[in-house]
Design an enzyme around this catalytic site. Structure first.
Site, mmCIF file in Angstrom:
data_model
loop_
_atom_site.group_PDB
_atom_site.id
_atom_site.type_symbol
_atom_site.label_atom_id
_atom_site.label_comp_id
_atom_site.label_asym_id
_atom_site.label_seq_id
_atom_site.Cartn_x
_atom_site.Cartn_y
_atom_site.Cartn_z
ATOM 1 N N ILE A 1 -43.987 50.706 27.728
ATOM 2 C CA ILE A 1 -44.815 49.556 26.892
ATOM 3 C C ILE A 1 -45.877 50.339 26.072
ATOM 4 O O ILE A 1 -46.235 51.463 26.465
ATOM 5 C CB ILE A 1 -45.477 48.540 27.799
ATOM 6 C CG1 ILE A 1 -46.289 49.100 28.858
ATOM 7 C CG2 ILE A 1 -44.390 47.729 28.435
ATOM 8 C CD1 ILE A 1 -47.104 47.990 29.675
ATOM 9 N N ASP A 2 -46.112 49.670 24.885
ATOM 10 C CA ASP A 2 -47.358 50.342 24.006
ATOM 11 C C ASP A 2 -48.454 50.744 24.801
ATOM 12 O O ASP A 2 -49.014 49.956 25.773
ATOM 13 C CB ASP A 2 -47.216 49.480 22.928
ATOM 14 C CG ASP A 2 -46.024 49.314 21.986
ATOM 15 O OD1 ASP A 2 -45.253 50.226 21.982
ATOM 16 O OD2 ASP A 2 -45.702 48.368 21.533
ATOM 17 N N LYS A 3 -49.207 51.671 23.856
ATOM 18 C CA LYS A 3 -50.491 52.093 24.555
ATOM 19 C C LYS A 3 -51.457 50.805 24.992
ATOM 20 O O LYS A 3 -51.987 50.861 25.883
ATOM 21 C CB LYS A 3 -51.041 53.077 23.551
ATOM 22 C CG LYS A 3 -52.499 53.504 23.723
ATOM 23 C CD LYS A 3 -52.934 54.277 22.898
ATOM 24 C CE LYS A 3 -54.592 54.697 23.055
ATOM 25 N NZ LYS A 3 -55.202 55.391 21.811
ATOM 26 N N THR B 1 -50.692 47.584 25.179
ATOM 27 C CA THR B 1 -50.115 46.694 25.866
ATOM 28 C C THR B 1 -50.255 46.900 27.373
ATOM 29 O O THR B 1 -50.054 48.123 27.690
ATOM 30 C CB THR B 1 -48.373 46.524 25.705
ATOM 31 O OG1 THR B 1 -48.498 46.219 24.404
ATOM 32 C CG2 THR B 1 -48.171 45.400 26.616
ATOM 33 N N ARG C 1 -43.886 42.392 19.017
ATOM 34 C CA ARG C 1 -44.752 42.448 17.960
ATOM 35 C C ARG C 1 -44.162 42.066 16.558
ATOM 36 O O ARG C 1 -44.600 41.477 15.805
ATOM 37 C CB ARG C 1 -45.489 43.691 17.970
ATOM 38 C CG ARG C 1 -46.398 44.017 18.967
ATOM 39 C CD ARG C 1 -46.511 45.540 19.478
ATOM 40 N NE ARG C 1 -47.669 45.931 18.306
ATOM 41 C CZ ARG C 1 -48.144 47.172 18.203
ATOM 42 N NH1 ARG C 1 -47.488 48.260 19.146
ATOM 43 N NH2 ARG C 1 -48.844 47.595 17.393
#
Length: 301
Positions: free
Chosen positions: A137-139, A141, A237
């Site tokens: 998962i993104d930084k 998130t 997103r």
């Protein structure tokens, strides 16, 4: 060396090989792929080609990428919120601001650095840079990730992701008032041709499906639950922006005028899968972080 292969599909006919491989390798830029080709690491049906090779349906592309030996991953005593752990896997509740694995500009302080300090037994399928990492998962998130401790567990979990039998539910706060209670976004994703650092809905992209359900409405913002059917880079997103409801706080895909929050309002709140060893269905939930709970409380007022 890490070896990979790809067979050219009908919707990829005529693509330059450097573009196709950059799209297939979501961690690689087109310039990186061109370097691989120059170094003789890319083959089409067993023969080396140039970057401008136009792909034909059915061609088998194979490539080898050397592990970046100069990047030594060190174990770091960083606190981890471990929701569950056994001899096969861990489930981690990742905090905001933590990068999952080392990459350019993020050699330390990542979840992998913390995992290496916590335990020595992580699967080696993704090499020295991403030991144990099945999905990301993104930084900015927050939320749940499953980490494999051995190759057998890794292969099982990766297969569940591929077969869409792993359950992943997210909560997000998005701009605008979504009128429908439920919806499905089925739109292919790939690198944005105008900005290689972004993803976008593109005609020749990879299949991507997101289901959403409205939890609450606040006029200018909507609280939604998103269920991933596929797991493409930045999928929620980009998909929510595509339907006109970008995530609040998203610096890459959202508007400048947004909620007072650093980074996208997105939380991986539920994760379910069959245990690689026992076959037992396991499901974990992580509550919304305090920051998002505070924002929702303010919006309700």
């Amino acid at each position: 060396m890490t070896s990979s292969s790809h067979t050219v599909q009908a919707d990829q006919i005529g693509l330059r090989i450097d573009k196709l491989l950059a799209d297939v390798n979501e961690d690689a830029s087109r310039s990186q792929v061109q370097e691989w080709i120059k170094e003789g690491l890319v083959y089409v049906d067993g023969s080396q080609v140039k970057s401008n090779h136009k792909c034909l349906e059915g061609e088998k592309i194979s490539w080898e990428v050397p592990e970046p030996g100069e990047l030594e991953i060190t174990a770091e005593d960083i606190p981890l919120s471990i929701v569950y752990e056994d001899s096969s896997l861990l489930v981690v509740n990742k905090p905001k601001g933590m990068v999952v694995h080392p990459s350019a500009g993020h050699h330390t302080g990542t979840m992998v650095n913390a995992l290496l300090y916590h335990c020595n037994d992580l699967s080696g399928i993704n090499g020295v840079i991403r030991p144990g990492i099945v999905h990301r998962i993104d930084k900015d998130t927050t939320g749940l990730l499953v980490v494999a401790k051995n190759d057998q567990a890794h292969l099982s979990l990766a297969e569940q992701l591929k077969d869409k039998t792993m359950s992943r539910k997210y909560q997000a706060i998005v701009h605008g008032d979504i009128q429908h209670e439920y919806g499905t976004i089925d739109a292919p994703l790939g690198r944005d041709p105008k900005d290689r650092q972004k993803q976008a809905v593109v005609r020749d992209g990879r299949s991507a499906v997101t289901h959403f359900q409205v939890i609450d409405r606040f006029g200018s913002f909507t609280h939604v639950e998103c269920v991933l059917e596929t797991g493409r880079t930045h999928q929620i997103r980009v998909h929510m922006k595509y339907i006109g409801h970008p995530l609040a706080g998203d610096p890459k895909y959202g508007p400048r005028k947004t909620l007072d929050i650093e980074g996208q309002a997105l939380h991986a709140g539920l994760l379910g899968f069959s245990h690689p060893q026992t076959g037992e269905w396991m499901e974990f939930e992580a509550p919304l972080p305090d920051e998002l709970q505070t924002i929702l409380a303010k919006l309700r007022k």
